[in-house]
Design an enzyme around this catalytic site. Structure first.
Site, mmCIF file in Angstrom:
data_model
loop_
_atom_site.group_PDB
_atom_site.id
_atom_site.type_symbol
_atom_site.label_atom_id
_atom_site.label_comp_id
_atom_site.label_asym_id
_atom_site.label_seq_id
_atom_site.Cartn_x
_atom_site.Cartn_y
_atom_site.Cartn_z
ATOM 1 N N GLY A 13 0.875 -1.163 0.000
ATOM 2 C CA GLY A 13 0.000 0.000 0.000
ATOM 3 C C GLY A 13 0.910 1.208 0.000
ATOM 4 O O GLY A 13 2.103 1.088 0.207
ATOM 5 N N CYS A 14 0.382 2.417 -0.262
ATOM 6 C CA CYS A 14 1.310 3.508 -0.503
ATOM 7 C C CYS A 14 0.686 4.884 -0.377
ATOM 8 O O CYS A 14 -0.510 5.035 -0.303
ATOM 9 C CB CYS A 14 1.859 3.417 -1.919
ATOM 10 S SG CYS A 14 2.658 1.877 -2.261
ATOM 11 N N ALA A 15 1.581 5.873 -0.404
ATOM 12 C CA ALA A 15 1.192 7.273 -0.551
ATOM 13 C C ALA A 15 1.847 7.794 -1.826
ATOM 14 O O ALA A 15 2.998 7.470 -2.099
ATOM 15 C CB ALA A 15 1.689 8.079 0.633
ATOM 16 N N ARG A 26 1.037 6.366 5.812
ATOM 17 C CA ARG A 26 0.744 5.509 4.658
ATOM 18 C C ARG A 26 1.980 4.721 4.215
ATOM 19 O O ARG A 26 1.890 3.917 3.303
ATOM 20 C CB ARG A 26 0.218 6.338 3.491
ATOM 21 C CG ARG A 26 -1.103 7.039 3.785
ATOM 22 C CD ARG A 26 -1.606 7.788 2.565
ATOM 23 N NE ARG A 26 -2.156 6.864 1.572
ATOM 24 C CZ ARG A 26 -3.434 6.552 1.479
ATOM 25 N NH1 ARG A 26 -4.322 7.088 2.300
ATOM 26 N NH2 ARG A 26 -3.861 5.712 0.556
#
Lengths: 500, 361
Positions: free
Chosen positions: B12-14, B41
């Protein structure tokens, strides 16, 4: 000299009300009325269960005849029975339906994935879930032209395509092998479902002409019923080279089955044997196949996709590559479990390879050669349920064709007596009194229901996989894992073992 | 350090992107403040930045940023580079020496010129560069090119994005277009090359999501000779864009539509030309559809494009203040560096949003 005990035993209990319905229903003549009771001739029973289904008193049970032989793994009862049959008749043993031997079923050794946490699953009841599929040759890329306003127009000329609303189509089953009512049900259901049926090699009965946009007409080695109007009364044409149940051999519809109607449809004299030679006698090589493909395209002004159906044999990947390069728009791979109206038992049970392995190899080979877009792949031969459809698509099939499963929805009980023409359910028969047992309206409804149920199940699994369109599963072997398989099979299938 | 992922990378990420459409430059600490807001994040296992316009004095040369495991592989890659191109300049990528990030590789940059005589027949200059990048990344064990465009560069490593920025001294760079990425991998290959952005030529992609159609996207690319070795979605997206835009020469709109096409029921309602185009697009490029949750920011010399999957399963917020366009996973990151934007909105699922560099007179 009698050697064999019967295969089945029909028991009629005391609750029999002597209505004689069962005697009427048994097309194999296994039941008669004698001394004020129903008497069974066990030898003739096919275990088609027409009588048990129709007995109002549920008084009939069919069991395996309890003949216990001395245990012998090698010399099984089946083997002994075959030897006795041959000793009596001096003939090869004929059978119907698909291979019933306990070869591994690779569908049952593959498991599908699902989303958890890191990517969300999608609820098919709330979000669109797309099954639409187009069969036919695709270009490797597209070209567009953009006008000054920024509007975009496609400039690539597309080859003809068949639009399907489900990736499930109906396999070729000829008029002759099956009754007209079966074909009417297949055609009616195909139209309602937005898919296609396949006439098989027996020509196109006039009654089917209104369904022509949902029909694939076949051009097989017997060339039955083929003329210009036949070739143009369809959505696509299929050249049948082989069939999974009997690779490498032709067909033989005995003269007594060539009724007036069948003679008209096949365009041969009634009462004569309808013989499909083992090879097409104008196709002895791949370049000959190319000529026939293009002859058919010429005859239809390049408006119909032309497919080629081959049986899954050892070298199927290389053969498929040749077929695609020869110009086929679709290639149907029929696995060794595919059904048949009649085939020599030795061929049905011992020739060919499983569709799972053949499909995986063909898809991989075409990709390796960079020609996968040039033809759609249709997998058939033993597809039983929606899970098999999903696994076939994940292995790389564009669509699957079902034959037996569709017949089961109409009432087939897999008694494997198709070759006798005595089908009690009105499916594999040309006897008017038996055909009328199969109600066309009801048959359409049942088959449509079955495919709709499969579609729902497919959407459910796509949602669990976190994709909302069938093409995102197509060829995505990453979503399959194998269990109970050695490394070689995993490699052939191009999938990882479960746990990895 | 160079142990690559053997299983599919899941994270998952920003993401955040800032572009000035007039080409005015912005210092690296701006984007760093934006991405730092979304600290939660990421989990410290990968951060990175792409910057455009940072090498004006070398703008005509390909800038290769390469990470090496040791001096040995560096020597052999340098020999290979000298054989296939002209090395105009070679230097260490400046880093803050006092900082230490885990598993730091040797980080080096090269400015390269391609003599016409080196390009094989039938290859464009770009094809040639792609083939060199692919060759080094797949054949030289212990070397990885993480940036290969002109007048742009990617900086990435293991750490939170703000730490990676300090490590690379990004406050010293000025770019008209920045993108940044903070990573939250759920499996931990712990490899610098696995951080994002992922780039090829002047394309760079930052991506938040997990593409559920990864398997077929990868197999489709393999048909065209791409080798997906990183097991990441981002790599697949970059190669897909390279295929559609550069090799197949599709108009930009169409290429992006292929990644997140309209639904059939929408296509059925379109006018004739559009329906024909979209039907063919889905037929031919079905294997290019990126299915599953994603929001991406795709950057190149001339544009920044933000897009989500077609049912918007991952967030993307866009804002504009005069000539500057902001894109981000969360609005908070935008507000951190632009308190009073002229407009802020969330694009529709599958709808690309563009920021374009104005042609300079």
């Amino acid at each position: 000299m009698r050697m064999m005990p019967p295969e089945f035993m029909v028991k009629i209990s005391d609750s029999c009300i002597k209505c004689k319905r069962c005697i009427n229903e048994c097309s194999f003549g296994a039941l008669r009325f004698e001394n004020d009771r129903v008497v069974a001739d066990h030898d003739k029973c096919a275990a088609c269960h027409r009588c048990t289904a129709f007995c109002p008193a549920h008084a009939i049970t069919v069991e395996k005849f309890p003949a216990i032989f001395k245990d012998n793994y090698l010399w099984s009862q089946d083997v002994l029975k075959s030897l006795w049959k041959q000793s009596e008749s001096g003939a090869k043993i004929l059978t119907g339906a698909g291979n019933d031997k306990p070869y591994p079923v690779f569908w049952d050794k593959m498991l599908l994935d699902a989303c958890q946490v890191t990517n969300p699953s999608i609820d098919p009841l709330r979000e669109p879930m797309e099954l639409r599929t187009y069969l036919g040759k695709k270009p490797d890329k597209l070209e567009f032209w953009q006008d000054k306003k920024g509007d975009i127009k496609l400039t690539t000329v597309m080859e003809p395509q068949i639009k399907l609303e489900t990736p499930i189509i109906f396999a070729g089953m000829s008029y002759g092998a099956v009754s007209l009512n079966v074909q009417l049900i297949l055609a009616g259901a195909a139209r309602e479902l937005g898919t296609i049926m396949n006439t098989g090699e027996g020509g196109l009965p006039q009654e089917l002409s209104e369904y022509k946009d949902h029909i694939v007409v076949q051009c097989a080695s017997g060339r039955f019923g083929i003329n210009l109007s036949y070739l143009n009364s369809c959505a696509a044409i299929e050249i049948k080279i082989g069939q999974g149940a009997k690779p490498g051999i032709g067909g033989h519809l005995p003269g007594e089955k060539v009724t007036e109607e069948i003679s008209r449809t096949r365009r041969i004299p009634s009462g004569t044997d309808a013989i499909s030679p083992a090879p097409h006698h104008d196709i002895y090589s791949i370049e000959d196949l190319r000529q026939l493909i293009y002859a058919l395209k010429e005859a239809t002004r390049y408006k119909k996709p032309v497919g080629v159906k081959i049986a899954a044999v050892h070298n199927v990947a290389a053969i498929a590559s040749g077929v695609v390069r020869a110009g086929a728009d679709m290639i149907t791979i029929d696995g060794f479990r595919g059904g048949t109206g009649a085939a020599p038992q030795v061929i049905r049970d011992h020739v060919g390879i499983p569709i799972e392995l053949a499909l995986a190899r063909v898809d991989e080979q075409l990709r390796r050669e960079g020609i996968r877009h040039m033809a759609s792949i249709i997998a058939s031969g033993g597809i039983r349920q929606s899970a098999d459809v999903l696994k076939a698509i994940a292995l790389g099939a564009d669509a699957v064709a079902i034959g037996t499963a569709a017949l089961v929805s109409m009432g087939c009980h897999l008694c494997q007596k198709c070759h006798t023409g005595l089908c009690a359910w009105g499916i594999a028969t040309q006897k008017p009194e038996l055909i009328k047992r199969l109600n066309v309206e009801e048959g359409i409804k049942r088959l449509v229901n079955m495919i709709k149920a499969w579609n729902l199940e497919i959407k459910e699994i796509l949602g669990a996989l976190g994709v909302n369109s069938i093409e995102s599963l197509r060829g995505s072997r990453e979503r399959l894992r194998g269990v109970d398989m050695d490394e070689v099979y995993l490699d052939v299938l191009g999938i990882k073992p479960a746990g990895r | 350090m160079f142990k690559r992922a053997e299983t599919k990378d899941i994270s998952g990420c920003a993401v955040v992107g800032i572009m000035n459409e007039k080409g005015k430059t912005i210092r690296g600490d701006v984007i760093t403040s934006a991405i730092a807001v979304m600290h939660e994040r990421s989990n410290g296992l990968g951060g990175g930045f792409a910057a455009y316009g940072i090498y004006p004095e070398f703008k005509d040369y390909y800038a290769f940023h390469i990470m090496f495991e040791d001096e040995g592989v560096k020597d052999s890659v340098e020999t290979f580079l000298q054989d296939s191109m002209v090395v105009v300049k070679s230097e260490a990528i400046p880093i803050r020496k006092k900082m230490s990030l885990a598993n730091t590789p040797i980080l080096w940059r090269y400015f390269l010129e391609v003599p016409k005589s080196k390009i094989p027949a039938g290859f464009s200059e770009e094809d040639f560069i792609v083939s060199v990048v692919m060759r080094i990344n797949t054949r030289f064990n212990g070397a990885f090119i993480f940036s290969s465009g002109k007048n742009m560069g990617i900086f990435k490593g293991l750490g939170y994005p703000e730490d990676v920025s300090r490590f690379f001294r990004l406050e010293e760079y000025e770019a008209y277009l920045w993108t940044a990425h903070g990573r939250f991998p759920t499996n931990t290959p712990g490899w610098w090359g696995g951080a994002h952005p992922f780039g090829l030529l002047d394309w760079a992609v930052v991506h938040n999501g997990e593409i559920s159609s990864y398997g077929i996207n990868k197999r489709y690319l393999e048909m065209f000779g791409y080798e997906c070795t990183l097991m990441t979605d981002t790599e697949v997206i970059v190669y897909m864009l390279d295929l559609l835009l550069r090799k197949h020469n599709l108009p930009q709109d169409i290429a992006l539509t292929a990644l997140a096409p309209p639904f059939w029921k929408e296509i059925d309602e379109m006018d004739k030309n559009k329906k024909e185009a979209m039907t063919a697009l889905r037929m031919v490029y079905g294997s290019a559809l990126l299915n599953g949750p994603f929001s991406i920011i795709i950057s190149s010399t001339s544009s920044m494009i933000g897009m989500t999957d077609r049912i918007m399963l991952r967030p993307l917020v866009v804002a504009r203040k005069q000539d500057t366009v902001y894109m981000s996973s969360e609005e908070s990151a935008i507000r951190e560096v632009c308190q009073d934007p002229d407009e802020v909105w969330s694009p529709q699922g599958g709808e690309p949003v563009y920021a374009r560099l104005e042609e300079r007179a």
